[in-house]
Enzyme design. Structure first.
Site, short mmCIF file in Angstrom:
data_model
loop_
_atom_site.label_atom_id
_atom_site.label_comp_id
_atom_site.label_asym_id
_atom_site.label_seq_id
_atom_site.Cartn_x
_atom_site.Cartn_y
_atom_site.Cartn_z
N LYS A 53 49.39 -1.88 -41.80
CA LYS A 53 48.44 -2.16 -41.14
C LYS A 53 49.21 -1.94 -39.61
O LYS A 53 50.57 -2.35 -39.70
CB LYS A 53 47.67 -3.18 -41.27
CG LYS A 53 46.52 -3.08 -39.67
CD LYS A 53 45.55 -3.23 -40.36
CE LYS A 53 44.08 -2.60 -38.64
NZ LYS A 53 44.15 -1.22 -38.58
N ASN A 77 36.32 6.31 -40.06
CA ASN A 77 36.36 4.91 -39.58
C ASN A 77 37.26 4.90 -37.89
O ASN A 77 37.61 5.89 -37.80
CB ASN A 77 37.27 3.98 -40.20
CG ASN A 77 38.93 3.98 -39.64
OD1 ASN A 77 39.30 3.91 -38.62
ND2 ASN A 77 39.85 5.46 -40.69
N ALA A 78 36.75 3.93 -37.15
CA ALA A 78 37.03 3.67 -35.87
C ALA A 78 37.45 1.88 -35.89
O ALA A 78 36.75 1.59 -35.19
CB ALA A 78 36.28 4.56 -35.03
N LEU A 81 43.14 0.44 -34.82
CA LEU A 81 43.90 -0.50 -34.42
C LEU A 81 44.21 -2.08 -34.24
O LEU A 81 44.95 -3.01 -33.58
CB LEU A 81 45.29 -0.30 -32.83
CG LEU A 81 45.14 1.22 -33.52
CD1 LEU A 81 46.12 2.24 -32.30
CD2 LEU A 81 46.09 1.71 -34.58
N CYS A 138 46.40 7.57 -33.88
CA CYS A 138 45.62 7.20 -34.08
C CYS A 138 44.30 8.15 -33.58
O CYS A 138 45.12 7.88 -32.72
CB CYS A 138 45.73 5.43 -33.91
SG CYS A 138 43.80 4.43 -33.69
N GLY A 225 39.72 9.69 -46.99
CA GLY A 225 39.03 10.33 -48.55
C GLY A 225 38.83 11.39 -49.20
O GLY A 225 39.64 12.13 -48.53
#
Lengths: 311, 264
Positions: A53, A77-78, A81, A138, A225
């Protein structure tokens, strides 16, 4: 030994630039934590590397919830971080991965060039880091990623600075949220990147029409996905065609054959991401299926697939 | 925390859109603790993509069966609810942490709202078998009588049982938390355990805090990985930051959560 019916084993080792990996199947940053959560389910020894991660200089709380929303054959997704920060990563998360003998690629994200440089320098000095993946893509934080990933000049400056801070192999993970990814890929490679990770999530959103509200508290999020696989394949192919760089391909890989498709498009290695959430054995299963695919195709060395697309 | 294939043995619609389902999973039946959940794939294709988490309603170790309550809220739960006995489910679990052992005392209160009844049936069952000196006082609230499911399963495992509906069609008219308020005023519970909608949990947490009684809540949230890796299912923690429902929970001490941020 998986050797079946007298067929010779497939050599699954690959080189991604200077980085030698025992298997071309990695995990996508942010989908596998720091490895520990999946150890009970997935044969981590089958993986080419564990990509952590994103680690930031200081701990980050992340975004408020809801942070995820399922979409057609995908998810948004949000997360923002969320991570324990460099210090705790080095003290608590890295040592068990290294002790277990895993190849560890550390994904880093920073607010500014100086933070990226500090992170790279600290990881260079740490024991057991095989490579650094620079997250410039990101989409879910206001600062700390994407603004470095949209302008070739800005990206080049960042990569050059990070390059100066470490001798470790440097992988730059690019955003698909640009009109043309090739100039960014070129800028990263010219500035000293050893390889490229393609692609991060596609910026998207979902809406609750009855409530007239966004589904994610962050309003927008990153789409991942199977839904994004065609886009990811196209971008790997474009970058491979233009530059022939070492590429780690990712985006919706669910099976060994999906992995083979990415390699044919030009990837030297691949990463399994969202599939881990669906099936916790995905990463090791994809590696086994890719090996079976090669055996079925009478391919002796998996790297023969790379760039093998016939157009 | 195995990852297994489990044959569906039971699927009964016990209320509109509410299915009681059982699967043969001896490993899970033996290992599951009340409050833990199973993470279930709803089909073999990639759409819908993600698993769905369900609290364990109860287990039968002798027959190796585990029971779930599935409320149809979308495509995934509709697919699952449409499966016939004999179908094979892809199940991860048991996952998450369960209810902590009851503190010393004579009786505890269990407060369930709607489908939140599922983990509390398992917990009432476990208290009666493992902590048999403790009296279980249960409250089950539902919108209307027809969606008040599994009330008999909870009542049968409780020493006292109260039901509430918002329209008065069964039990007392009102909310489960109204009934808790009344009981807390005249009883001395060792703990309150609650599972249900966020608003109900918040009121239960406030009431228990006011009465000086420890309160534990089982929280529902959509999940991706279910094992603590993706950080998708977080809830705001008291004092800042976030906790993962799947692995820090789904059972939390009420004071561990930031209720102002959680219930908005």
């Amino acid at each position: 030994m998986r050797g079946e019916a007298g067929l010779p084993p497939v050599d699954m080792s690959v080189k991604v630039g200077p980085l030698a990996l025992p298997s071309p199947v990695l995990v996508g940053s942010g989908t596998f934590g720091f490895g520990e959560e999946y150890a009970p389910y997935c044969d981590l020894a089958r993986l080419g590397a564990i990509v952590t991660k994103a680690v930031t200089l200081r701990p980050r709380e992340g975004n408020p919830g809801p942070r995820i929303w399922e979409t057609a054959a995908g998810m948004l997704n949000a997360i923002g971080l969320q991570n324990p920060g460099l210090e705790r990563f080095l003290a608590e998360k890295l040592p068990p991965l290294v002790a277990a003998g895993h190849v560890v690629i550390v994904n880093i994200a920073g607010h500014d060039v100086e933070e990226y440089v500090k992170l790279a320098g600290a990881l260079d000095a740490a024991k057991g880091v095989a490579a650094i993946e620079v997250n410039v893509s990101c989409p879910n934080v206001s600062r700390g990623g994407i603004e470095f990933g949209r302008d070739p000049a800005v990206l080049g400056e960042l990569v050059r600075a990070v390059r100066g801070a470490t001798r470790l192999p440097l992988i730059v993970k690019l955003s698909p949220n640009v009109s043309d990814i090739v100039p960014l890929a070129a800028a990263a490679m010219e500035a000293g990147a050893d390889a490229l990770s393609l692609i991060n999530t596609l910026l998207g959103m979902a809406i609750d029409a009855r409530q007239r509200r966004p589904r994610l508290a962050n309003v927008t999020g990153g789409l991942s996905g199977p839904a994004i696989k065609p886009v990811a394949l196209r971008m790997v192919w474009q970058v491979w065609q233009a530059l022939r760089p070492p590429i780690i391909g990712m985006g919706g890989i669910m099976t060994g054959e999906d992995a083979a498709e990415f390699m044919l498009a030009g990837a030297a290695a691949v990463a399994v991401g969202t599939a881990n959430f669906v099936d916790p054995t995905s990463a090791s299963r994809v590696a086994a299926e890719l090996e079976d695919f090669c055996r079925g195709q009478r391919i002796n060395h998996v790297s023969e697939l790379t760039g093998g697309l016939q157009v | 925390m195995p990852h297994i294939s489990a044959r569906l043995t039971w699927n009964e619609e016990i209320g509109p859109g509410h299915h009681l389902m059982a699967a043969h999973a001896p490993q899970i039946a033996a290992a599951a603790r009340p409050g833990q959940f199973l993470h279930v794939r709803v089909g073999p294709t990639h759409d819908p993509l993600l698993r769905r988490p369900f609290s364990v309603l109860r287990v039968d170790e002798a027959s190796g069966q585990v029971w779930l309550l599935v409320k149809v809220v979308g495509r995934g739960t509709r697919l699952l609810a449409g499966m016939a006995p004999g179908a094979v489910l892809d199940v991860m679990g048991p996952l998450g942490c369960g209810f902590p052992e009851p503190p010393p005392g004579e009786e505890v209160a269990l407060v369930a709202g709607g489908c939140g009844v599922a983990p509390l049936i398992f917990w009432a069952d476990r208290i009666q078998t493992t902590f048999s000196h403790i009296r279980v006082v249960s409250i089950l609230g539902a919108a209307t009588e027809d969606v008040m499911v599994c009330w008999l399963d909870l009542a049968a495992r409780s020493d006292e049982f109260y039901a509430t509906t918002e329209d008065g069609s069964a039990g007392e008219r009102g909310l489960a938390s109204d009934a808790l308020r009344g009981l807390l005023a005249r009883r001395n519970f060792a703990a309150v355990y609650a599972c249900g909608p966020r608003g109900m949990l918040k009121v239960c947490a406030e009431l228990a805090r006011g009465a000086g009684v420890p309160c534990f809540v089982a929280v529902e949230e959509a999940m991706a990985c279910g094992v603590g890796a993706c950080l998708g299912c977080v809830v705001p923690a008291a004092g800042g930051g976030y906790l993962r429902v799947c692995s820090d929970g789904p059972v939390f001490a009420a004071e561990a959560l930031d209720w102002e941020a959680l219930a908005t």
